[in-house]
Each structure stands twice: as structure tokens, then as C-alpha cells.
Design a protein around this motif. Structure first.
Motif, PDB file in Angstrom:
ATOM      1  N   PRO A  40       0.809  -1.214   0.000  1.00 55.19           N
ATOM      2  CA  PRO A  40       0.000   0.000   0.000  1.00 55.19           C
ATOM      3  C   PRO A  40       0.847   1.270   0.000  1.00 55.19           C
ATOM      4  O   PRO A  40       2.015   1.254   0.404  1.00 55.19           O
ATOM      5  CB  PRO A  40      -0.818  -0.116   1.294  1.00 55.19           C
ATOM      6  N   SER A  41       0.248   2.341  -0.446  1.00 50.83           N
ATOM      7  CA  SER A  41       0.926   3.631  -0.496  1.00 50.83           C
ATOM      8  C   SER A  41       1.508   3.977   0.881  1.00 50.83           C
ATOM      9  O   SER A  41       0.856   3.774   1.904  1.00 50.83           O
ATOM     10  CB  SER A  41      -0.111   4.676  -0.924  1.00 50.83           C
ATOM     11  N   GLY A  42       2.740   4.445   0.888  1.00 52.76           N
ATOM     12  CA  GLY A  42       3.377   4.869   2.132  1.00 52.76           C
ATOM     13  C   GLY A  42       4.066   3.746   2.890  1.00 52.76           C
ATOM     14  O   GLY A  42       4.592   3.956   3.985  1.00 52.76           O
ATOM     15  N   CYS A  43       4.104   2.525   2.315  1.00 52.96           N
ATOM     16  CA  CYS A  43       4.701   1.400   3.056  1.00 52.96           C
ATOM     17  C   CYS A  43       6.223   1.362   2.927  1.00 52.96           C
ATOM     18  O   CYS A  43       6.873   0.505   3.532  1.00 52.96           O
ATOM     19  CB  CYS A  43       4.089   0.067   2.625  1.00 52.96           C
ATOM     20  N   GLY A  44       6.808   2.250   2.129  1.00 53.89           N
ATOM     21  CA  GLY A  44       8.273   2.327   2.073  1.00 53.89           C
ATOM     22  C   GLY A  44       8.906   1.788   0.801  1.00 53.89           C
ATOM     23  O   GLY A  44      10.131   1.675   0.716  1.00 53.89           O
ATOM     24  N   LYS A  45       8.102   1.499  -0.216  1.00 51.35           N
ATOM     25  CA  LYS A  45       8.641   0.907  -1.453  1.00 51.35           C
ATOM     26  C   LYS A  45       9.678   1.827  -2.109  1.00 51.35           C
ATOM     27  O   LYS A  45      10.790   1.412  -2.419  1.00 51.35           O
ATOM     28  CB  LYS A  45       7.505   0.619  -2.461  1.00 51.35           C
ATOM     29  N   SER A  46       9.270   3.084  -2.347  1.00 53.64           N
ATOM     30  CA  SER A  46      10.177   4.019  -3.027  1.00 53.64           C
ATOM     31  C   SER A  46      11.414   4.286  -2.181  1.00 53.64           C
ATOM     32  O   SER A  46      12.532   4.349  -2.704  1.00 53.64           O
ATOM     33  CB  SER A  46       9.487   5.358  -3.296  1.00 53.64           C
ATOM     34  N   THR A  47      11.209   4.435  -0.898  1.00 56.57           N
ATOM     35  CA  THR A  47      12.346   4.708  -0.014  1.00 56.57           C
ATOM     36  C   THR A  47      13.349   3.565  -0.100  1.00 56.57           C
ATOM     37  O   THR A  47      14.562   3.784  -0.202  1.00 56.57           O
ATOM     38  CB  THR A  47      11.844   4.882   1.442  1.00 56.57           C
ATOM     39  N   MET A  48      12.831   2.343  -0.067  1.00 53.16           N
ATOM     40  CA  MET A  48      13.719   1.177  -0.120  1.00 53.16           C
ATOM     41  C   MET A  48      14.533   1.174  -1.414  1.00 53.16           C
ATOM     42  O   MET A  48      15.750   1.012  -1.382  1.00 53.16           O
ATOM     43  CB  MET A  48      12.871  -0.092   0.012  1.00 53.16           C
TER      44      MET A  48
HETATM   45  P1  ADP Z   1       5.639   4.117  -0.942  1.00 55.23           P
HETATM   46  O1  ADP Z   1       6.654   4.200  -2.024  1.00 55.23           O
HETATM   47  O2  ADP Z   1       5.344   2.712  -0.512  1.00 55.23           O
HETATM   48  O3  ADP Z   1       4.378   4.864  -1.259  1.00 55.23           O
HETATM   49  P2  ADP Z   1       7.399   5.886   0.510  1.00 55.23           P
HETATM   50  O4  ADP Z   1       8.709   5.223   0.507  1.00 55.23           O
HETATM   51  O5  ADP Z   1       7.166   7.004  -0.462  1.00 55.23           O
HETATM   52  O6  ADP Z   1       6.256   4.786   0.367  1.00 55.23           O
HETATM   53  O7  ADP Z   1       7.098   6.466   1.964  1.00 55.23           O
HETATM   54  C1  ADP Z   1       7.406   5.740   3.155  1.00 55.23           C
HETATM   55  C2  ADP Z   1       7.306   6.685   4.340  1.00 55.23           C
HETATM   56  O8  ADP Z   1       8.309   7.683   4.218  1.00 55.23           O
HETATM   57  C3  ADP Z   1       5.973   7.429   4.447  1.00 55.23           C
HETATM   58  O9  ADP Z   1       5.690   7.572   5.826  1.00 55.23           O
HETATM   59  C4  ADP Z   1       6.274   8.762   3.815  1.00 55.23           C
HETATM   60  O10 ADP Z   1       5.460   9.775   4.360  1.00 55.23           O
HETATM   61  C5  ADP Z   1       7.739   8.984   4.203  1.00 55.23           C
HETATM   62  N1  ADP Z   1       8.439   9.792   3.184  1.00 55.23           N
HETATM   63  C6  ADP Z   1       8.571   9.485   1.875  1.00 55.23           C
HETATM   64  N2  ADP Z   1       9.276  10.446   1.236  1.00 55.23           N
HETATM   65  C7  ADP Z   1       9.594  11.385   2.172  1.00 55.23           C
HETATM   66  C8  ADP Z   1      10.315  12.636   2.136  1.00 55.23           C
HETATM   67  N3  ADP Z   1      10.851  13.094   1.009  1.00 55.23           N
HETATM   68  N4  ADP Z   1      10.428  13.311   3.295  1.00 55.23           N
HETATM   69  C9  ADP Z   1       9.886  12.850   4.443  1.00 55.23           C
HETATM   70  N5  ADP Z   1       9.203  11.695   4.543  1.00 55.23           N
HETATM   71  C10 ADP Z   1       9.052  10.963   3.423  1.00 55.23           C
END
Ligand code: ADP
Length: 293
Positions: free
Chosen positions: A80-88
């Protein structure tokens, strides 16, 4: 056992056959189909995450992930959105640390090389691990040619070698035939799908070994999406590919393996067919059958 002549070999079945499929086909049904195996193996590298944590200041966004991405395979990251996929995935090519307050712990290896070792050149990591983003982002003031040539020029490539590499990259991104007569036209004059393939050509030009794609089709129409999915299938013969997607049919179509994330954690990773038909964890089953997300 050999296939009878009347039975098309799934390994050679044209990928384009998918375009006539009804759009309502479930991810589970798609995932059960035989998939093509890569026929050429080149220098793609294995990516290994071990105990990876990522933070935005106090927000612990990625929690202790152990995960491997195999060469010449496509791995989809769903959740789901916000689960950390992009961050990872942004931790894999060290883009995460560019955000103020962001940091990562644990390890990311390309084969045996530690991407976070102090001696590592971050620019070379980002060349080896290319990234394609959600929204096509050609350099707005540059021509089609120069968009692809930009990274190469930074590495000192010039003249005939530069022209050849631009052409090869546009071929590899499946764009050459559409743009060969207008290489000097602005990159942003192309359609959305063509712009995304231009960005893929730009990534390929600097000879990566791993390609990260973060929702590469979410801004595209279905035809342009299909074209990118076909391209992913071709590219895996040369690269290790990680695709973040919120589209489960897309994961089922393109990925050999699928990883499901929830609240920053990796719930499970397995063959795409297993994830969409008989996942081990009840949370995965609830997600892939649409009970939440
Ligand atoms: P997904 O790709 O699964 O939608 P993200 O990796 O974008 O998830 O986000 C994971 C968490 O990190 C969320 O809580 C989001 O709010 C937070 N987050 C993502 N990008 C940023 C950013 N640039 N600054 C601060 N928090 C962020």
C-alpha cells in the motif's frame, strides 16, 4: 519432455500477445501463465539488502529489510501507499541520502561490493544502478539526442562513439524508429510514453547493470504502459530490474519474483505466481485479493 509442434513453446510466445487480453484478467490468473526465460545473460549484478533501515528524521520508513534481487530477473515491489517501497529502492543507488534529514543503516551490496563503503564513489553507484521515475523527466531544454548524450558527455564520450552509443541506447529503449529522423527536436515534444522510453534510453546510455523503476507506468495510458512492459521483458536479458508498482496486474505480467511490503517491513518475497495464488502470509493474501490497500 519436448513440446509438440501444435503447442507454441511458452518460451518463444510473443509478449505482444498480451495486448488482446481483456483488462479484467485477475493478477492471479496472469501470474499463473508461463513466462519467457531470459536467453542472454550479461553483466547484470545481484543486489543484496541486509538489515536495511531507512529514516526521514524520526520516521523509521524502512525496517530491517533482507532481500535479494537476482541478475536477469524482474522483481516487483508491491504494497500500500506509504509502506516504504520508493524509499527502499532509493537506498539501493544512494538517492535516499540526498533528502535533508534522511539516513540509512544496514547494507546494500552489488555482488560483493558494499554500496555504502566509505571508499565508494556515489556517482559511479548511480551510473551502475540507473533509475527511472514515475513521471517521465526529460531534460526540458535538450533535444532527443542530447537527452541521451548528456550522461555520456559527462564521462568524456565524444564524436562517433557518442553518436553510436546514443543510437544503440535509443534502439535498446525501443524508440529509435520513432525518433531517428528528428533527433534534434526537443525531448519534451514526445508523447508521455515516448518520453518515458527516452528516459530509459538515457539510463541505458551510461551502461548500468541494475535498473530501478519507480512506478514507471503510472503516468501513462494503457498502450504506452504495454510498450514499457514489453521493454522491461527485453531489458531483463541484460540487467537486474526492480519495479515498484501499485498495479498488481502489472506485477503479475512483468515480474519473475514479487516482494510484498507493509508498514516499512518486508512481509514476504517469492515467485510472482506464488505471491498471487498461494502466498504464505495472510496479510499478503488480503492485499493481493483487494481486501485492503
Ligand atoms: P511508498 O513508495 O510505498 O508509497 P514511501 O517510501 O514514499 O512509500 O514512503 C514511506 C514513508 O516515508 C511514508 O511515511 C512517507 O510519508 C515517508 N516519506 C517518503 N518520502 C519522504 C520525504 N521526502 N520526506 C519525508 N518523509 C518521506
Amino acid at each position: 519432455m519436448s513440446a509438440s509442434p501444435a503447442t507454441p513453446d511458452p518460451a518463444t510466445r510473443p509478449v505482444r500477445a498480451r495486448s488482446s487480453e481483456p483488462t479484467t484478467t485477475s493478477a492471479a490468473a496472469i501470474a499463473r501463465r508461463p513466462r519467457r526465460m531470459p536467453s542472454v545473460t550479461t553483466t547484470a549484478r545481484r543486489v543484496t539488502l541486509a538489515g536495511l533501515n531507512a529514516y526521514y528524521s524520526d520516521n523509521h520508513a524502512v525496517k530491517g529489510i533482507d532481500l535479494e534481487f537476482a541478475p536477469n530477473e524482474v522483481t516487483a515491489i508491491i504494497g500500500p501507499s506509504g509502506c516504504g517501497k520508493s524509499t527502499m529502492v532509493r537506498c539501493i543507488n544512494r538517492m535516499h541520502e540526498e533528502i535533508p534529514g534522511a539516513r540509512a543503516t544496514g547494507s546494500v551490496r552489488l555482488d560483493e561490493q558494499d554500496v555504502y563503503a566509505p571508499s565508494v564513489d556515489v556517482v559511479s553507484v548511480r551510473r551502475t544502478v540507473g533509475m527511472v521515475f514515475q513521471k517521465p523527466n526529460p531534460f526540458p531544454t535538450m533535444s532527443i539526442h542530447d537527452n541521451v548524450a548528456a550522461g555520456l558527455r559527462l564521462t568524456g564520450t565524444r564524436g562517433a562513439k557518442l553518436r553510436d552509443r546514443v543510437e544503440q541506447s535509443l534502439h535498446a529503449a525501443g524508440l529509435w524508429e520513432e525518433v531517428k529522423d528528428r533527433l534534434d527536436a526537443p525531448g519534451i515534444g514526445l508523447s508521455g510514453g515516448q518520453q518515458q522510453r527516452l528516459c530509459i534510453a538515457r539510463t541505458l546510455a551510461v551502461e548500468p547493470e541494475v535498473i530501478l523503476m519507480d512506478e514507471p507506468c503510472s503516468a501513462l495510458d494503457p498502450i504506452a504502459t504495454l510498450r514499457i512492459e514489453e521493454l522491461i521483458e527485453e531489458l531483463k536479458q541484460r540487467y537486474t530490474i526492480v519495479v515498484v508498482t501499485h498495479n498488481m496486474q502489472q506485477a503479475a505480467r512483468v515480474a519473475d519474483r514479487t516482494a510484498f511490503m507493509l508498514a516499512g517491513e518486508l512481509v514476504e518475497v517469492d515467485s510472482t505466481e506464488k505471491i498471487f495464488t498461494t502466498p504464505s502470509d495472510s496479510r499478503t493474501e488480503e492485499y493481493v485479493t483487494g481486501k485492503f490497500g
